[in-house]
Every structure is written in structure tokens, then in C-alpha cells.
Design a protein around this motif. Structure first.
Motif, short mmCIF file in Angstrom:
data_model
loop_
_atom_site.label_atom_id
_atom_site.label_comp_id
_atom_site.label_asym_id
_atom_site.label_seq_id
_atom_site.Cartn_x
_atom_site.Cartn_y
_atom_site.Cartn_z
N TRP A 211 4.99 -0.18 2.87
CA TRP A 211 3.85 -0.19 1.94
C TRP A 211 2.82 0.80 2.46
CZ3 TRP A 211 2.38 -2.79 -2.58
CH2 TRP A 211 1.02 -2.70 -2.91
N ASN A 212 2.68 1.93 1.76
CA ASN A 212 1.81 3.01 2.23
C ASN A 212 0.43 2.96 1.60
OD1 ASN A 212 4.02 3.92 3.65
ND2 ASN A 212 4.11 5.93 2.68
N LEU A 213 -0.54 3.43 2.34
CA LEU A 213 -1.89 3.68 1.83
C LEU A 213 -2.29 5.10 2.19
CD1 LEU A 213 -3.85 0.40 2.72
CD2 LEU A 213 -2.99 1.10 0.48
N PRO A 214 -3.09 5.76 1.36
CA PRO A 214 -3.63 5.27 0.09
C PRO A 214 -2.53 5.16 -0.97
CG PRO A 214 -4.14 7.59 0.34
CD PRO A 214 -3.52 7.15 1.63
N LEU A 215 -2.76 4.27 -1.94
CA LEU A 215 -1.80 4.12 -3.01
C LEU A 215 -1.70 5.41 -3.82
CD1 LEU A 215 -2.70 0.56 -4.31
CD2 LEU A 215 -0.79 1.20 -2.84
N ALA A 216 -0.49 5.73 -4.22
CA ALA A 216 -0.27 6.92 -5.04
C ALA A 216 -0.83 6.71 -6.44
CB ALA A 216 1.23 7.21 -5.12
N ALA A 217 -1.04 7.81 -7.15
CA ALA A 217 -1.51 7.70 -8.54
C ALA A 217 -0.55 6.86 -9.37
CB ALA A 217 -1.68 9.10 -9.13
N GLU A 218 0.75 7.03 -9.16
CA GLU A 218 1.76 6.14 -9.71
C GLU A 218 2.06 5.13 -8.60
OE1 GLU A 218 3.79 3.80 -11.12
OE2 GLU A 218 3.78 5.35 -12.70
N THR A 219 1.48 3.95 -8.74
CA THR A 219 1.48 2.99 -7.63
C THR A 219 2.87 2.68 -7.13
OG1 THR A 219 -0.46 2.02 -8.69
CG2 THR A 219 0.52 0.79 -6.88
N LEU A 220 3.84 2.65 -8.00
CA LEU A 220 5.20 2.33 -7.61
C LEU A 220 5.75 3.34 -6.60
CD1 LEU A 220 7.22 0.07 -8.40
CD2 LEU A 220 8.28 1.72 -9.95
N HIS A 221 5.14 4.52 -6.54
CA HIS A 221 5.60 5.57 -5.64
C HIS A 221 4.91 5.52 -4.28
CE1 HIS A 221 6.81 8.17 -9.37
NE2 HIS A 221 7.46 7.02 -9.29
N SER A 222 4.29 4.40 -3.96
CA SER A 222 3.59 4.25 -2.68
C SER A 222 4.50 3.69 -1.60
CB SER A 222 2.38 3.33 -2.85
OG SER A 222 1.47 3.87 -3.77
N ARG A 223 5.79 3.60 -1.88
CA ARG A 223 6.75 3.20 -0.86
C ARG A 223 6.90 4.30 0.18
NH1 ARG A 223 11.19 -0.41 -2.70
NH2 ARG A 223 10.53 -1.49 -4.60
N GLY A 224 7.28 3.92 1.40
CA GLY A 224 7.45 4.93 2.42
C GLY A 224 8.58 4.60 3.37
N TYR A 225 8.91 5.58 4.21
CA TYR A 225 9.85 5.33 5.30
C TYR A 225 9.35 4.15 6.14
CZ TYR A 225 11.67 10.13 4.59
OH TYR A 225 12.22 11.28 4.09
N MET A 226 10.27 3.35 6.64
CA MET A 226 9.90 2.26 7.52
C MET A 226 9.14 2.82 8.72
SD MET A 226 12.99 1.89 5.95
CE MET A 226 14.30 2.14 7.15
N GLY A 227 7.98 2.22 8.98
CA GLY A 227 7.15 2.66 10.08
C GLY A 227 5.97 3.50 9.66
N ASP A 228 5.93 3.94 8.41
CA ASP A 228 4.83 4.77 7.93
C ASP A 228 3.66 3.96 7.40
OD1 ASP A 228 6.19 7.02 8.60
OD2 ASP A 228 6.57 7.71 6.55
N GLY A 229 3.87 2.66 7.16
CA GLY A 229 2.83 1.86 6.51
C GLY A 229 2.53 0.57 7.24
N PHE A 230 2.51 -0.55 6.53
CA PHE A 230 1.93 -1.78 7.03
C PHE A 230 2.91 -2.95 7.14
CE2 PHE A 230 -1.48 0.82 5.55
CZ PHE A 230 -2.52 0.56 6.43
N VAL A 231 4.18 -2.75 6.83
CA VAL A 231 5.14 -3.84 6.86
C VAL A 231 5.64 -4.08 8.28
CG1 VAL A 231 7.39 -4.65 6.03
CG2 VAL A 231 5.86 -3.41 4.47
N ASP A 232 5.71 -5.34 8.67
CA ASP A 232 6.25 -5.74 9.96
C ASP A 232 7.76 -5.98 9.78
OD1 ASP A 232 7.00 -6.93 12.34
OD2 ASP A 232 5.25 -8.25 12.45
N PHE A 233 8.55 -4.93 9.94
CA PHE A 233 9.98 -5.02 9.65
C PHE A 233 10.73 -5.96 10.58
CE2 PHE A 233 8.74 -1.17 7.48
CZ PHE A 233 9.31 -1.38 6.24
N PRO A 234 10.46 -5.95 11.89
CA PRO A 234 11.17 -6.93 12.72
C PRO A 234 10.90 -8.37 12.28
CG PRO A 234 10.26 -5.20 14.09
CD PRO A 234 9.70 -4.98 12.71
N ALA A 235 9.67 -8.68 11.93
CA ALA A 235 9.33 -10.06 11.55
C ALA A 235 10.04 -10.46 10.26
CB ALA A 235 7.82 -10.21 11.39
#
Length: 282
Positions: A211-235
Motif C-alpha cells: 500500500w503506497n503513499l501518496p495515493l495515485a490519481a487512480e487510487t487502484l494504481h497505488s499498489r507497490g512492490y512489497m517493501g515500498d509501502g506500509f504492509v507488514d508482510f511477515p505478519a
């Protein structure tokens, strides 16, 4: 050159490299030891079902899911009938591609009909009508909860618990939920809901991206490579593993910068981030 070491369980969703010709993506996956791919119905429409299956088979990849069915919220009877017929075709396409997982995006609201409760009731009614066809075909209907910001236009189901409530109301073992980190990472009830999905045999897939910030103009395109945003993938991955899920893990990224990256580089980054942040907890 020696063959690449295969990465256990890693699948790449077609939309991660949406603008790349499919054949180039297949070849990049093979080069990086990625054994699975999640396809979209647009690929079927563009290439043809049989030809698409041959391409994937020739590359030695497994189809881990087909996206997407759904859009069940229309109140008009004619629109409802059309949606059900389209979803039956989607089930048949999944069979033709050799996957037993059809991802469902349930649909949103319209400006004319803003009754959220009624829209969710129609989701239950329409999946109930669709379930016998899925059961007969051996296809599982994986409801994808979507982040609440998409409730208006794409998905009136926002949490894994809501998806499981629908599956249980339908009463078919062919209906369950898919966990997508982009959509559910924020949910304070996620641990309990993922455990519930595992206990009931309704955990039908796991998709990852950030989940990347800032959100893209097309919000659905705010996904990112793992590690670029705020998701705790191990958890989150530990929750999914603890629920007994041992199936493929799809990386599904919608991001215009990723789409503009040469496919070999994008797929390499996907593999590296998966090995660093997801696989050790899976």
C-alpha cells in the motif's frame, strides 16, 4: 546457462505487468524461476481460450487464478441475468485454463441506487444462483474483499469477515475468500477472520503487494512492490500460513511506474522482494 532455481509458491499476476505482451511476461517468469501466473479474462478475449492455455502450458507455468468474475449488485433483472451469464462463462474459462480459482469482485453502487444493504443482499442472492455451476465445474469462487475506498464503485464487501458471511449464507463449499494485502492490511479483525477462513476451508488464495503513499490519481494504481509501502508482510503471511494455507501466492501490483519498467527488471524485483519479505513466513 543453468536453469534458474525455482521459487516455491510464487505466482505473478498478469496485471503486475499489464502493458507487457503476454509472451514476454511468460518468458520473464521462466527466466526467474517463477512457476505460476494469474490470468485475466481480457487475456482470454484477446488471445482466445485454447491459444492462451497452449502458451501457458508451453512455458511450463501453472494458472493459479482467473480474474475476474463478479459485479453482482445491479438491481435491474436484465442486468442481473446478464451478470450471471457472464459469470458462468468465466467459470468455464477457468476450467479451460486449468485453474480452480475464479476471483470475484462483487461490484459497487450506482448514483441512482445507493442502498448498500440491498446491494450486499443481491451479492448473496446472485452468488447463490451461480454456485451450482461452480460446484459442477469444480471451480472455487473466491470473493475478494476490497478496501472501503472502493465500496462505491467496485466492491461493497470490504472485509474478510464480510466475505465469509456471504460464503456461509450461500452455503456452498465452492464459495470462500481470497486475502489481498492491498485491500485488507488495515483490518483490525484480520487475524480472527483469516483463522475463521482456514477453519471453515474457505481460504482460497493469497495475493500480495504493498500500500503506497501518496495515493495515485487512480487510487487502484497505488499498489507497490512489497517493501515500498506500509504492509507488514511477515505478519500477514504468518496469519495466512497459520490458517493452513499452502497454495500459490500471487504478486498482484497495479502501478504505472511498474508497468513502465522493463519486464525482466520488474519480474526480478518481484522475485527478490518475495524471497525477502513473504516466503520466509509462508
Amino acid at each position: 546457462m543453468s536453469a534458474p532455481v525455482a521459487v516455491p509458491r510464487l505466482s505473478i499476476n498478469r496485471w503486475t505487468c499489464r502493458t507487457t505482451p503476454l509472451q514476454d511476461l511468460l518468458e520473464a517468469c521462466v527466466a526467474e524461476g517463477i512457476g505460476g501466473i494469474g490470468l485475466w479474462r481480457q487475456d482470454v478475449a484477446e488471445i482466445g481460450l485454447d491459444a492462451l492455455r497452449r502458451r501457458v502450458d508451453d512455458a511450463g507455468l501453472a494458472v493459479t487464478s482467473l480474474c475476474r468474475g463478479g459485479f453482482f449488485t445491479a438491481a435491474d433483472p436484465t442486468d442481473r441475468a446478464a451478470a450471471l451469464e457472464d459469470n458462468r462463462r468465466a467459470i468455464d474459462e477457468a476450467v479451460g485454463l486449468g485453474t480452480d480459482v475464479l476471483v470475484l469482485v462483487v461490484g459497487g453502487l450506482t448514483r441512482e441506487d445507493k442502498d448498500l444493504v440491498a446491494a450486499r443482499e443481491r451479492v448473496v442472492e446472485n452468488i447463490t444462483a451461480l454456485a451450482p455451476h461452480a460446484e459442477q465445474a469444480g471451480v472455487r469462487l473466491a470473493i475478494e474483499p476490497m478496501h472501503p475506498i472502493f465500496a462505491a464503485d467496485r466492491g461493497v464487501v470490504s472485509t474478510t469477515a464480510q466475505a465469509l458471511d456471504i460464503a456461509e449464507a450461500v452455503g456452498s463449499a465452492a464459495v470462500g475468500a481470497i486475502v489481498d494485502t492491498y485491500h485488507v492490511w488495515w483490518d483490525p479483525q484480520l487475524a480472527a477472520s483469516v483463522a475463521r477462513a482456514g477453519e471453515s476451508g474457505r481460504l482460497m488464495g493469497y495475493q500480495v503487494c504493498d500500500w503506497n503513499l501518496p495515493l495515485a490519481a487512480e487510487t487502484l494504481h497505488s499498489r507497490g512492490y512489497m517493501g515500498d509501502g506500509f504492509v507488514d508482510f511477515p505478519a500477514v503471511t504468518r496469519l495466512v500460513a497459520g490458517a493452513g494455507y499452502t497454495g500459490p501466492i500471487e504478486v498482484e501490483i497495479f502501478n504505472e511506474d511498474v508497468w513502465a519498467t522493463p519486464v525482466d527488471d520488474a519480474v526480478r524485483i518481484v522475485r527478490e522482494r518475495f524471497e525477502q519479505l513473504v516466503l520466509p513466513s509462508a
